[in-house]
Design a protein around this motif. Sequence first.
Motif, PDB file in Angstrom:
ATOM      1  N   ASP A   1       6.940   1.374  -4.532  1.00 34.23           N
ATOM      2  CA  ASP A   1       7.355   1.859  -3.212  1.00 34.23           C
ATOM      3  C   ASP A   1       7.866   0.671  -2.405  1.00 34.23           C
ATOM      4  O   ASP A   1       7.180   0.144  -1.536  1.00 34.23           O
ATOM      5  N   THR A   2       9.093   0.252  -2.701  1.00 33.93           N
ATOM      6  CA  THR A   2       9.685  -0.907  -2.029  1.00 33.93           C
ATOM      7  C   THR A   2      10.552  -0.528  -0.846  1.00 33.93           C
ATOM      8  O   THR A   2      11.022  -1.397  -0.122  1.00 33.93           O
ATOM      9  N   GLY A   3      10.806   0.771  -0.676  1.00 34.35           N
ATOM     10  CA  GLY A   3      11.701   1.207   0.389  1.00 34.35           C
ATOM     11  C   GLY A   3      13.151   1.344  -0.057  1.00 34.35           C
ATOM     12  O   GLY A   3      14.009   1.675   0.750  1.00 34.35           O
ATOM     13  N   ASP A   4      13.422   1.121  -1.346  1.00 35.04           N
ATOM     14  CA  ASP A   4      14.781   1.246  -1.867  1.00 35.04           C
ATOM     15  C   ASP A   4      14.724   2.038  -3.167  1.00 35.04           C
ATOM     16  O   ASP A   4      13.983   1.684  -4.085  1.00 35.04           O
ATOM     17  N   LEU A   5      15.514   3.096  -3.252  1.00 35.94           N
ATOM     18  CA  LEU A   5      15.450   4.002  -4.389  1.00 35.94           C
ATOM     19  C   LEU A   5      15.761   3.300  -5.704  1.00 35.94           C
ATOM     20  O   LEU A   5      15.031   3.432  -6.684  1.00 35.94           O
ATOM     21  N   ARG A   6      16.864   2.536  -5.738  1.00 32.54           N
ATOM     22  CA  ARG A   6      17.260   1.905  -6.993  1.00 32.54           C
ATOM     23  C   ARG A   6      16.201   0.907  -7.482  1.00 32.54           C
ATOM     24  O   ARG A   6      15.862   0.858  -8.668  1.00 32.54           O
ATOM     25  N   THR A   7      15.678   0.130  -6.567  1.00 32.10           N
ATOM     26  CA  THR A   7      14.657  -0.843  -6.938  1.00 32.10           C
ATOM     27  C   THR A   7      13.426  -0.146  -7.497  1.00 32.10           C
ATOM     28  O   THR A   7      12.882  -0.556  -8.535  1.00 32.10           O
ATOM     29  N   ASP A   8      12.981   0.905  -6.826  1.00 31.55           N
ATOM     30  CA  ASP A   8      11.799   1.612  -7.294  1.00 31.55           C
ATOM     31  C   ASP A   8      12.021   2.195  -8.687  1.00 31.55           C
ATOM     32  O   ASP A   8      11.147   2.104  -9.560  1.00 31.55           O
ATOM     33  N   LEU A   9      13.185   2.792  -8.908  1.00 30.58           N
ATOM     34  CA  LEU A   9      13.480   3.372 -10.216  1.00 30.58           C
ATOM     35  C   LEU A   9      13.551   2.292 -11.294  1.00 30.58           C
ATOM     36  O   LEU A   9      13.020   2.452 -12.397  1.00 30.58           O
ATOM     37  N   ALA A  10      14.206   1.181 -10.977  1.00 34.75           N
ATOM     38  CA  ALA A  10      14.349   0.101 -11.954  1.00 34.75           C
ATOM     39  C   ALA A  10      12.998  -0.501 -12.320  1.00 34.75           C
ATOM     40  O   ALA A  10      12.734  -0.806 -13.488  1.00 34.75           O
ATOM     41  N   VAL A  11      12.132  -0.684 -11.333  1.00 33.35           N
ATOM     42  CA  VAL A  11      10.808  -1.257 -11.601  1.00 33.35           C
ATOM     43  C   VAL A  11       9.986  -0.308 -12.474  1.00 33.35           C
ATOM     44  O   VAL A  11       9.346  -0.730 -13.456  1.00 33.35           O
ATOM     45  N   LEU A  12       9.984   0.977 -12.142  1.00 39.26           N
ATOM     46  CA  LEU A  12       9.213   1.940 -12.923  1.00 39.26           C
ATOM     47  C   LEU A  12       9.725   2.025 -14.357  1.00 39.26           C
ATOM     48  O   LEU A  12       8.946   1.931 -15.318  1.00 39.26           O
ATOM     49  N   LEU A  13      11.032   2.190 -14.511  1.00 34.68           N
ATOM     50  CA  LEU A  13      11.592   2.328 -15.853  1.00 34.68           C
ATOM     51  C   LEU A  13      11.399   1.049 -16.666  1.00 34.68           C
ATOM     52  O   LEU A  13      11.118   1.100 -17.865  1.00 34.68           O
ATOM     53  N   GLY A  14      11.554  -0.097 -16.013  1.00 32.95           N
ATOM     54  CA  GLY A  14      11.329  -1.356 -16.708  1.00 32.95           C
ATOM     55  C   GLY A  14       9.898  -1.499 -17.194  1.00 32.95           C
ATOM     56  O   GLY A  14       9.646  -1.960 -18.311  1.00 32.95           O
ATOM     57  N   SER A  15       8.935  -1.084 -16.372  1.00 30.03           N
ATOM     58  CA  SER A  15       7.530  -1.194 -16.770  1.00 30.03           C
ATOM     59  C   SER A  15       7.216  -0.266 -17.934  1.00 30.03           C
ATOM     60  O   SER A  15       6.394  -0.588 -18.801  1.00 30.03           O
ATOM     61  N   LEU A  16       7.870   0.891 -17.978  1.00 28.71           N
ATOM     62  CA  LEU A  16       7.695   1.803 -19.104  1.00 28.71           C
ATOM     63  C   LEU A  16       8.175   1.172 -20.404  1.00 28.71           C
ATOM     64  O   LEU A  16       7.532   1.299 -21.453  1.00 28.71           O
ATOM     65  N   LEU A  17       9.308   0.497 -20.342  1.00 30.63           N
ATOM     66  CA  LEU A  17       9.904  -0.070 -21.550  1.00 30.63           C
ATOM     67  C   LEU A  17       9.227  -1.358 -21.985  1.00 30.63           C
ATOM     68  O   LEU A  17       9.016  -1.591 -23.177  1.00 30.63           O
ATOM     69  N   HIS A  18       8.870  -2.210 -21.041  1.00 28.81           N
ATOM     70  CA  HIS A  18       8.344  -3.531 -21.400  1.00 28.81           C
ATOM     71  C   HIS A  18       6.928  -3.492 -21.945  1.00 28.81           C
ATOM     72  O   HIS A  18       6.462  -4.485 -22.503  1.00 28.81           O
ATOM     73  N   ARG A  19       6.240  -2.352 -21.838  1.00 30.15           N
ATOM     74  CA  ARG A  19       4.911  -2.291 -22.452  1.00 30.15           C
ATOM     75  C   ARG A  19       5.002  -2.361 -23.972  1.00 30.15           C
ATOM     76  O   ARG A  19       4.014  -2.602 -24.655  1.00 30.15           O
ATOM     77  N   PHE A  20       6.203  -2.151 -24.530  1.00 25.95           N
ATOM     78  CA  PHE A  20       6.384  -2.226 -25.976  1.00 25.95           C
ATOM     79  C   PHE A  20       6.880  -3.593 -26.438  1.00 25.95           C
ATOM     80  O   PHE A  20       7.215  -3.770 -27.604  1.00 25.95           O
ATOM     81  N   ASP A  21       6.922  -4.566 -25.531  1.00 24.51           N
ATOM     82  CA  ASP A  21       7.524  -5.861 -25.858  1.00 24.51           C
ATOM     83  C   ASP A  21       6.880  -6.538 -27.059  1.00 24.51           C
ATOM     84  O   ASP A  21       7.549  -7.240 -27.814  1.00 24.51           O
ATOM     85  N   ASP A  22       5.571  -6.370 -27.235  1.00 25.10           N
ATOM     86  CA  ASP A  22       4.908  -7.074 -28.325  1.00 25.10           C
ATOM     87  C   ASP A  22       4.774  -6.232 -29.589  1.00 25.10           C
ATOM     88  O   ASP A  22       4.040  -6.592 -30.503  1.00 25.10           O
ATOM     89  N   LEU A  23       5.497  -5.097 -29.644  1.00 25.75           N
ATOM     90  CA  LEU A  23       5.519  -4.284 -30.856  1.00 25.75           C
ATOM     91  C   LEU A  23       6.886  -4.375 -31.516  1.00 25.75           C
ATOM     92  O   LEU A  23       7.910  -4.376 -30.830  1.00 25.75           O
ATOM     93  N   PRO A  24       6.935  -4.410 -32.845  1.00 22.17           N
ATOM     94  CA  PRO A  24       8.234  -4.380 -33.518  1.00 22.17           C
ATOM     95  C   PRO A  24       8.929  -3.048 -33.263  1.00 22.17           C
ATOM     96  O   PRO A  24       8.281  -2.020 -33.071  1.00 22.17           O
ATOM     97  N   VAL A  25      10.243  -3.067 -33.278  1.00 23.89           N
ATOM     98  CA  VAL A  25      11.019  -1.848 -33.038  1.00 23.89           C
ATOM     99  C   VAL A  25      10.625  -0.752 -34.016  1.00 23.89           C
ATOM    100  O   VAL A  25      10.506   0.417 -33.639  1.00 23.89           O
ATOM    101  N   ASP A  26      10.430  -1.109 -35.282  1.00 29.05           N
ATOM    102  CA  ASP A  26      10.113  -0.095 -36.291  1.00 29.05           C
ATOM    103  C   ASP A  26       8.827   0.656 -35.970  1.00 29.05           C
ATOM    104  O   ASP A  26       8.709   1.856 -36.252  1.00 29.05           O
ATOM    105  N   ALA A  27       7.849  -0.043 -35.394  1.00 29.90           N
ATOM    106  CA  ALA A  27       6.582   0.602 -35.068  1.00 29.90           C
ATOM    107  C   ALA A  27       6.783   1.651 -33.981  1.00 29.90           C
ATOM    108  O   ALA A  27       6.271   2.769 -34.068  1.00 29.90           O
ATOM    109  N   VAL A  28       7.525   1.293 -32.943  1.00 28.58           N
ATOM    110  CA  VAL A  28       7.779   2.238 -31.854  1.00 28.58           C
ATOM    111  C   VAL A  28       8.667   3.372 -32.341  1.00 28.58           C
ATOM    112  O   VAL A  28       8.433   4.551 -32.045  1.00 28.58           O
ATOM    113  N   HIS A  29       9.700   3.024 -33.106  1.00 28.41           N
ATOM    114  CA  HIS A  29      10.647   4.026 -33.563  1.00 28.41           C
ATOM    115  C   HIS A  29       9.962   5.044 -34.473  1.00 28.41           C
ATOM    116  O   HIS A  29      10.185   6.258 -34.350  1.00 28.41           O
ATOM    117  N   GLY A  30       9.115   4.567 -35.384  1.00 28.90           N
ATOM    118  CA  GLY A  30       8.427   5.480 -36.285  1.00 28.90           C
ATOM    119  C   GLY A  30       7.565   6.474 -35.531  1.00 28.90           C
ATOM    120  O   GLY A  30       7.532   7.665 -35.869  1.00 28.90           O
TER     121      GLY A  30
END
Length: 217
Positions: free
Chosen positions: A79-108
């Motif tokens: 809740d930063t007061g800006d729509l784009r920032t809020d969306l980017a932060v949320l979506l980024g946090s969803l994706l970056h939780r997989f940073d330490d997993l290989p792509v194949d593990a997530v993809h499977g």
Amino acid sequence: MTSGRTGAPRRRGDELEQAILDAVWAELAEHGYDRLTMDGVAARARTSKPVLYRRWPNRVELVVAALGRNAPDYREPPDTGDLRTDLAVLLGSLLHRFDDLPVDAVHGFLVDLMRDPELREVFRNGLTSAGPVDALSAIMGRAVERGEIDPARLTPRVVSLPLDLLRDAFLMGGVVPSDRVVGEVLDEIVLPLLGVPGGPAGGGRPGGPAPSDTPTP
């Protein structure tokens, strides 16, 4: 006191669950979803299979628990007061939780998720009750209150669109979408659809994270 398994100290409650879910994450990283087994998780966590089965009836629910533990808190979206920032932060946090997993593990896991209705239901119920779509709805609802967007544009399909597009990008591209892809989804599709100025022609809205050309691993 020991557990009777390789001299490991007896653990209970949250400590034991933490050790098991850590083991699941490590097994995913090393072997991928397809080769993850209850035996492997039990051995890495230095516990027994019956202990696992008392908490999780199968491998699917065990993996869902590990993925859910690493999910952002959807109940308190940015809740930063800006729509784009809020969306980017949320979506980024969803994706970056997989940073330490290989792509194949997530993809499977996600391929199985798409083809197995029972697995999808377990996955949906295994995460927090307020999920990512609810978080997107809250973020967009705040933007309505600030006068950034017209409430008439907020149909259920539009609210879930950022997630749908990123999931498609992952499944079709075979890699977790980068921050650059998140920015393109927001600036070229989602924000224009919501009637927010500052898409590609306007150079993008300020305040969001800088796009990156480096794919998220």
